[in-house]
Design an enzyme around this catalytic site. Structure first.
Site, short mmCIF file in Angstrom:
data_model
loop_
_atom_site.label_atom_id
_atom_site.label_comp_id
_atom_site.label_asym_id
_atom_site.label_seq_id
_atom_site.Cartn_x
_atom_site.Cartn_y
_atom_site.Cartn_z
N ASN A 185 0.82 -1.56 0.45
CA ASN A 185 0.15 -0.67 0.29
C ASN A 185 0.86 1.64 0.24
O ASN A 185 1.90 1.45 -0.20
CB ASN A 185 -1.03 -0.18 1.13
N LYS A 187 1.52 3.27 2.09
CA LYS A 187 2.19 3.43 3.48
C LYS A 187 3.53 2.09 3.43
O LYS A 187 4.76 2.84 3.62
CB LYS A 187 1.92 3.63 5.17
N GLU A 188 2.91 1.73 3.13
CA GLU A 188 4.30 0.21 2.55
C GLU A 188 5.30 0.93 1.89
O GLU A 188 6.75 0.96 2.22
CB GLU A 188 4.10 -0.29 2.64
N ASP A 255 -5.37 -8.61 2.13
CA ASP A 255 -5.62 -9.48 2.08
C ASP A 255 -6.09 -10.04 0.47
O ASP A 255 -6.16 -11.15 0.02
CB ASP A 255 -5.88 -10.45 2.88
#
Length: 278
Positions: A185, A187-188, A255
């Site tokens: 995402n 943020k990652e 997921d």
């Protein structure tokens, strides 16, 4: 393969404050156990009609028994779920009305032993011999997805030409180097690039392309909440908008993206088709 969890919810009514202290009293009406982490990916795949095998670790405890029953009900093969000397990772949430009041985490997130790594890799190797169509690596930073395990999973999937979908965690992405598809995402993506990343098309494409090249990923797909997702591969970047829905709880959306991508690629779908489905 990855970090398997049990999610337990206590749904309660809250109508008064405790006489013992300034805290609400939650009268529990319902207890619900659901599959979390890598187990939620497997759950999604099973509900999509896929034949699923799961590998990871758990404790030898009551929560492991709950996982076993749920996997059996869904038809998910779990011979690769190894019992180790630590508790089954469990997240307990207390919900009062529609508000989460408290979360309790039962876990030991230390790295698994080399012996456990080797057993998980041996299990994966045996299943690859039986012609797996795709592999998903679900990293929740709970100890299973160590650098050694991840590097070995990437290597063996490349050798066998089996598509590997990685749902990453943390800033240390060297362990995923050479993976077929990584699905962070925003943020990652920022953690991997060690910078604050804005959720606009230009920034996502620029930073994503740099990360993809640095780590040698075949493709990188950035999930962007209400702005959909961006797919970066050898072709031109593809920005796919989300479809508006009334959504109460977005937890587990990553997921679902990983599961749908894995299912579509296992079925021989093209990357852009799989991304639209996800």
């Amino acid at each position: 393969i990855g970090d398997i969890m049990l999610d337990r919810y206590y749904f309660a009514d809250v109508t008064r404050i405790s006489p013992e202290g300034p805290v609400p009293v939650a009268k529990v009406k319902e207890v619900r156990n659901t599959l979390g982490g890598a187990a939620n990916v497997a759950h999604n795949l099973a509900r999509l009609g896929c034949q699923v095998l799961i590998a990871g670790i758990s404790g030898d405890d009551e929560n492991r028994q709950i996982l076993d029953r749920k996997f059996n009900t869904l038809g998910i093969g779990h011979a690769g779920l190894l019992k180790v000397q630590r508790p089954t990772t469990t997240k307990v949430r207390v919900i009062g009305g529609h508000q989460q009041m408290l979360r309790l985490d039962f876990e030991d997130a230390g790295r698994v032993s080399r012996a456990v790594e080797n057993r998980l890799l041996a299990y994966l190797a045996r299943q690859l011999e039986n012609r797996l169509d795709a592999v998903i690596l679900s990293d929740y930073a709970k100890g299973v997805c160590s650098p050694a395990l991840c590097r070995n999973v990437v290597q063996v999937c490349r050798q066998q030409r089996v598509p590997l979908v990685v749902d990453p965690k943390g800033a240390q992405w060297q362990k995923y180097k050479g993976a077929f598809l990584v699905t962070p995402n925003v943020k990652e993506l920022g953690e991997a690039s060690r910078a604050r990343v804005g959720n606009d098309d230009k920034t996502i494409v620029t930073v994503g392309a740099t990360i993809r090249q640095r780590f040698g990923f075949e493709s990188l797909m950035v999930t962007r909440s209400e702005r959909g997702l961006t797919l970066l591969s050898a072709d031109e970047p593809v920005n796919i908008p989300t479809y508006a829905r009334e959504v109460f709880d977005v937890s587990g959306a990553g997921d679902t993206v990983a599961a749908v991508m894995g299912a579509a690629l296992a079925a021989g779908g093209k990357m852009t088709t799989a991304a639209h489905l996800a």
